[in-house]
Design an enzyme around this catalytic site. Structure first.
Site, mmCIF file in Angstrom:
data_model
loop_
_atom_site.group_PDB
_atom_site.id
_atom_site.type_symbol
_atom_site.label_atom_id
_atom_site.label_comp_id
_atom_site.label_asym_id
_atom_site.label_seq_id
_atom_site.Cartn_x
_atom_site.Cartn_y
_atom_site.Cartn_z
ATOM 1 N N GLY A 16 -8.890 8.316 -1.086
ATOM 2 C CA GLY A 16 -7.591 7.451 -1.553
ATOM 3 C C GLY A 16 -9.683 6.661 -2.326
ATOM 4 C CB THR A 39 -11.434 2.201 0.382
ATOM 5 O OG1 THR A 39 -9.848 3.177 1.468
ATOM 6 C CG2 THR A 39 -11.088 0.868 -0.413
ATOM 7 C CB VAL A 75 -7.670 10.689 5.234
ATOM 8 C CG1 VAL A 75 -6.918 10.697 6.394
ATOM 9 C CG2 VAL A 75 -7.480 9.366 4.571
ATOM 10 C CE LYS A 81 -8.907 5.032 3.938
ATOM 11 N NZ LYS A 81 -8.001 3.937 3.084
ATOM 12 C CG ASP A 88 0.224 -2.598 -1.812
ATOM 13 O OD1 ASP A 88 0.725 -2.332 -3.500
ATOM 14 O OD2 ASP A 88 -1.311 -1.122 -1.681
#
Length: 818
Positions: free
Chosen positions: A385, A387, A390, A405, A499
């Site tokens: 992702g 950030t 994973v 993560k 979100d």
């Protein structure tokens, strides 16, 4: 085996009640006047209260006067008071038996009513026995009105002439400590009386149904009885469910398999499991993996103190999750919970914790084989992702897989990003919902920041939509209902997700959706992490108010879920365009397309739900996530059968009638047919009934309306005797007497006459009920009863003539053949 006498999923009392002698004795003969019956779902809490009511109400030399008080739906002080008045109405005959009328007790204030009842019972040498069910409702009520709980506790523990019994799940523990209260609500009720497994003899009697005549008992061998008892560990709901399936199939192994895979059983296990503390859940998983474990091994494996583990194991044993097994220590209590927990526990192999590509990480923990904190072994990269990366990882300490993560250095250096991760951990723990991904820990090892999460062995909902959409209607509704349930849990804590999108929903084993990524979540009323006016969310799923940078509330999340529902149902998004600006403009201004214009065979009810979610004005959407969840769950479950529909219709009619009859006017006019039709429209709008089942619904509504009016008439007659309340008129165009107005005394006379008519001709009595109380046309009545319209017209005319003659008699009674 033809006899199937078992009562599954409903409360019982009297001859149908088995076991619990010790708990009954403690309630009725023990030293405490304030007791709390604590147990899991389907352990028999309501049945025990009903049995206590039955025993005390039928005692030859009574000590107690029982009041069964159901707190379910008590959203505020007014509803709590109304529920107490309903409890008095249910006890009306018993009150009259000791020379009391409800009109002597009911007051404008709940606590005045309670005081009056206590005083009048005391004058008759009776103690008030309050039997309170579904008391978990007080958790939310206490947040809104903490002073109410203090007054309620004082009233329940007022003196020696009151004995109060609360029944609830472990969620009520939240009232054990209330900020600012020197004496929390549960003061005096704890320690609880745990309701766990039945004793061996009680379980055997329940399976054999020993209180039935010998010829009516199921034929079950002693060996089968012991097998059922052992597999269910004497859990009463499971005992009856397995025995019922066995009686129906004649095959015990098949019955066991059916119960083990029953979705409702799994639901109850899931709800109970999520109510436990993290330590208790970890202990159960550990015992399940090792088949048996003692407290010392569990404490060492979980790195917890002996005292905390001993307390957790003791509570799990009393709740019926664990039992002791000789020298081996603790084992999981029953076969079915063990099966469910094994299905729940992550297993190695497949599944992504986050959607993403396959770029190689540039982080120092460079991939499979790396060890973090001398504890977490990275097994394989499963996603990427914005950030971080994973991994599926293995926790060596507790021998379990989880997701990790690894946060990219540029984000790990940002205090704002770390704050969002910390917020996600806190929110996932606080929400504690089976459809919210659990986030455990934000850690650091040699400068490497990482986040540990629940491992999910399935794709994201976005991946599933891309591969398989459009989904069947019931699948769309089932997934949507669970997401709505997760949002309801978040909203109940004042948390907006902000979100909601398919990429933030993981599909555990392709069936169970788990909401993720509360990093953008906002606690209503608290300062946000982002600046005011900054756009947050994903353009394809933002609400109109989100796109306009306006303040948000819970209905913004429901709009985003509506977009997700649209995408699942059609395989497309409602608004698309070449750029972000075009998409945002669509959400702000353009009307959404009807899903049926893309896929014509979509169920009309599902399309209506989706379009209501996508209303531009928040006030036109569902007001709360619970309402959306109920509508979707009803659609996922399919149409209600008549026996399921009746209580739903009755509750809706009672709610509508309460508002109608509470108007401050010199006299009231109640229109039965209008209320039945309004209830149909409201429930159909919530997808609680079939759109095509109008005739069936109105027939059920007629039965419910008849019950409601008779209850109301008896109440008003009682109130008139107690205080001269206003007369209420029933206005109806079609009545057995062909008049426009019918007062309540006449209604009661018609009710008694109808009972006599039913003894002569059940069909004619049914026609009167359907025509008068439900407002069905001749054609609708004919369709419902399976007769010709000519027969309905003939019977309707004869029944009206008979009723006129019957009601003209000075004393009623008798009656000629129709």
């Amino acid at each position: 085996m033809s006899a199937v006498p078992y009562v599954v999923g409903q409360w019982v009392r009297g001859a149908a009640f088995y076991g619990r002698e010790q708990q009954i004795a403690e309630v009725l003969e023990g030293p405490r006047n304030s007791l709390w019956l604590l147990g899991t779902r389907r352990i028999g809490k309501t049945s025990l209260l009903k049995q206590l009511e039955h025993l005390t109400a039928t005692a030859a030399d009574p000590v107690y006067f029982p009041i069964f008080w159901d707190f379910q739906g008590a959203e505020d002080a007014r509803e709590l008071h109304l529920d107490f008045n309903d409890a008095l109405l249910d006890a009306e005959e018993r009150l009259q038996g000791i020379g009391l009328g409800a009109g002597q007790i009911e007051a404008e204030d709940l606590f005045t009513s309670l005081s009056r009842l206590r005083r009048r019972l005391r004058s008759r040498s009776l103690k008030l026995l309050l039997l309170c069910d579904e008391v978990e409702e007080l958790v939310a009520l206490g947040r809104r009105e903490p002073a109410l709980l203090r007054k309620l506790r004082r009233a329940m523990q007022a003196s020696e002439d009151v004995r109060t019994v609360l029944a609830s799940t472990i969620r009520l523990w939240q009232l054990a400590s209330q900020t600012g209260d020197t004496s929390p609500f549960l003061h005096g009720f704890a320690p609880p009386v745990y309701l766990g497994r039945l004793c061996d003899e009680g379980a055997r009697a329940l399976i054999r149904q020993t209180r039935l005549p010998a010829a009516a008992r199921p034929r079950i061998t002693d060996r089968a009885v012991e097998t059922i008892r052992r597999r269910c560990d004497n859990q009463p709901y499971l005992l009856q469910l397995v025995a019922k399936r066995f009686a129906e199939t004649g095959d015990l192994e098949r019955a066991t398999e059916q119960v083990a895979t029953d979705r409702m059983v799994s639901h109850f296990f899931a709800v109970d499991f999520e109510m436990l503390t993290g330590l208790e859940r970890d202990a159960l998983r550990l015992v399940g993996r090792h088949d048996a474990a003692d407290s010392a091994f569990i404490a060492a494996s979980l790195a917890e103190s002996d005292g905390s583990v001993t307390g957790a194991l003791s509570r799990l044993e009393q709740l019926g999750f664990l039992r002791r097994d000789g020298e081996r220590g603790f084992v999981l209590a029953n076969h079915f919970f063990r099966h469910w927990l094994q299905e729940l526990t992550p297993v190695p192999g497949g599944g992504a914790g986050e959607i993403g590509g396959s770029r190689q990480t540039t982080l120092r923990a460079s991939g499979a084989g790396a060890i973090l904190d001398d504890r977490y072994e990275l097994l394989e990269q499963v996603g990427e992702g914005a950030t971080g990366l994973v991994f599926r990882a293995h926790d060596r300490l507790i021998d379990s897989d989880l997701a990790i993560k690894l946060i990219r250095p540029e984000y790990a250096a940002s205090e704002e990003v770390l704050r969002r991760f910390r917020q996600e951990i806190v929110l996932s723990r606080d929400i504690g919902h089976p459809n919210v991904l659990r986030v455990y820990h934000l850690g650091e090892d040699r400068g490497e920041r990482y986040l540990t999460m629940q491992w999910v062995d399935g794709p994201t909902l976005a991946e599933l939509i891309a591969a398989e959409a459009p989904f069947p209607d019931q699948r769309t509704a089932a997934i949507g209902a669970k997401i709505a349930s997760a949002l309801a849990a978040a909203h109940a804590r004042g948390v907006l997700h902000r979100d909601v999108k398919p990429q933030n929903v993981l599909m555990h084993r392709r069936r169970e959706p788990l909401m993720t990524d509360f990093g953008l979540a906002r606690v209503v009323g608290e300062a946000g992490i982002t600046a005011t006016g900054m756009f947050l969310g994903t353009p394809n799923y933002v609400s109109p108010e989100q796109a306009r940078l306006q303040p948000l509330d819970e209905r913004s999340d429901l709009y985003a879920l509506g977009v997700v529902l649209f995408e699942m149902a059609t395989g497309r998004l409602p608004f698309t365009g070449e750029g972000v600006a075009t998409v945002l403009e669509g959400h702000r201004e353009a009307p959404p397309p009807d899903p049926r214009s893309i896929r014509p065979r979509i169920d009309e009810r599902l399309a209506a739900i989706v379009l209501r979610c996508l209303e531009k004005e928040p006030g036109r959407r569902f007001a709360r996530a619970e309402e959306l969840e109920a509508a979707l769950a009803a659609l996922a479950a399919g149409p209600l059968a008549a026996d399921q529909l009746l209580p739903v219709v009755y509750d809706e009619l009672r709610r509508l009638a309460r508002g109608y009859l509470s108007r401050e006017r010199p006299d009231h006019t109640l229109q039965p047919t209008a209320l039945v039709h309004e209830a149909y429209l409201r429930l159909a709008g919530q997808s609680r009934v079939e759109w095509q089942g109008r005739t069936h619904f109105l027939a059920v509504g007629a039965r419910a309306m008849r019950r409601l009016l008779i209850d109301h008439a008896r109440t008003r007659r009682r109130q008139k005797r107690g205080g001269g309340r206003r007369q209420v008129t029933l206005n109806e165009a079609v009545t057995p007497l062909a008049v426009c107005d019918l007062d309540l005394e006449q209604l009661l006379a018609i009710e008694e006459a109808l009972e006599r008519l039913a003894g002569i001709s059940e069909r004619q009595a049914a026609i009167v009920e359907l025509r008068f109380f439900g407002g069905l046309t001749v054609e609708e009545v004919a369709k419902h009863l399976g007769v010709s319209p000519r027969t309905v017209e003939s019977d309707w005319a004869r029944a009206r003539k008979w009723l006129r003659q019957e009601l003209a008699r000075p004393t009623g009674g008798g009656g000629d053949e129709v």
